[in-house]
Enzyme design. Structure first.
Site, PDB file in Angstrom:
ATOM      1  N   CYS A  79       0.847  -1.190   0.000  1.00 56.46           N
ATOM      2  CA  CYS A  79       0.000   0.000   0.000  1.00 56.46           C
ATOM      3  C   CYS A  79       0.892   1.253   0.000  1.00 56.46           C
ATOM      4  CB  CYS A  79      -0.988  -0.050   1.152  1.00 56.46           C
ATOM      5  SG  CYS A  79      -2.373   1.112   0.955  1.00 56.46           S
ATOM      6  N   HIS A 180      -3.920  -4.491  -0.420  1.00 56.87           N
ATOM      7  CA  HIS A 180      -3.582  -5.166   0.828  1.00 56.87           C
ATOM      8  C   HIS A 180      -3.679  -6.685   0.624  1.00 56.87           C
ATOM      9  CE1 HIS A 180      -3.495  -1.656   3.519  1.00 56.87           C
ATOM     10  NE2 HIS A 180      -4.417  -1.159   2.708  1.00 56.87           N
ATOM     11  N   GLU A 182      -2.947  -9.015   2.628  1.00 52.62           N
ATOM     12  CA  GLU A 182      -3.408  -9.666   3.856  1.00 52.62           C
ATOM     13  C   GLU A 182      -4.914  -9.532   4.053  1.00 52.62           C
ATOM     14  OE1 GLU A 182      -2.874  -5.408   5.138  1.00 52.62           O
ATOM     15  OE2 GLU A 182      -1.965  -6.761   3.666  1.00 52.62           O
TER      16      GLU A 182
END
Length: 207
Positions: A79, A180, A182
């Protein structure tokens, strides 16, 4: 050990938990020696580019990250962390970045919703070890600024948001993901796992 670099502006919890779920030892750290000795490093980031660079400079982590990249061991920016890898940003004025990759961070311009927030499909542009065992799929973005690359060869994947948007970059041992991973379900975790697998066999930086 994977070093998750802590400069006070990262999504440290979600990134560290994802690394843990994938079975890798990690340490959230601002210690320069610990970072330099790590097998791989992740530079997360949430917030404004200029503020982040101020923190990196004030803590001495800017030079540590540059030295780490020069060592040939894998480095991943996520990011804002990806944007920091580049030459400069126009967010709230002009700010110099880490300059590990050539390019500019610019604001989305047009008659459409900003920030770009939500699930968008990746388009792969070239082969990469990050894409091992993967097909193109959707990942989760939240950003108001995006990277304009100077070298087309650094583009690994893009997405479409009223035009092509840089999504994944890579050159030698330096990688970045604008979204992102994750928070991007199975495909995001697989991308992260593929990156972490590189940390077991560090790459050499081309002269």
């Amino acid at each position: 050990m994977i070093a998750i670099i802590d400069y006070g502006m990262g999504n440290l919890h979600s990134v560290s938990k994802a690394v843990e779920r994938l079975g890798y030892a990690y340490e959230v750290t601002a210690d320069k020696e610990r970072i330099m000795n790590a097998e791989g490093a992740i530079l997360p980031g949430v917030g404004a580019f200029g503020d982040a660079m101020e923190e990196l400079e004030a803590t001495g982590l800017k030079e540590t990250i540059i030295q780490y990249a020069a060592s040939g061991k894998p480095l991943l920016g996520i990011c804002l962390g990806m944007q920091l890898l580049f030459t400069q940003s126009e967010e709230h004025g002009q700010h110099a970045g880490l300059n590990l990759l050539p390019g500019q961070v610019v604001r989305f311009r047009g008659d459409f919703k900003v920030p770009h927030m939500g699930w968008n499909r990746l388009k792969f542009h070239q082969q990469s070890p990050l894409f091992r065992g993967l097909e193109e799929g959707h990942v989760y973005f939240v950003h108001s600024f995006h990277v304009q690359l100077e070298q087309d060869g650094d583009l690994l994947a893009s997405t479409d948001y009223f035009g092509q948007v840089t999504a994944i970059v890579g050159r030698n041992n330096v990688y970045g993901m604008q979204f992102h991973p994750e928070k991007s379900g199975e495909i995001g975790m697989k991308l992260l796992d593929n990156y972490l697998s590189l940390c077991r066999k560090p790459l050499s930086v081309n002269p």
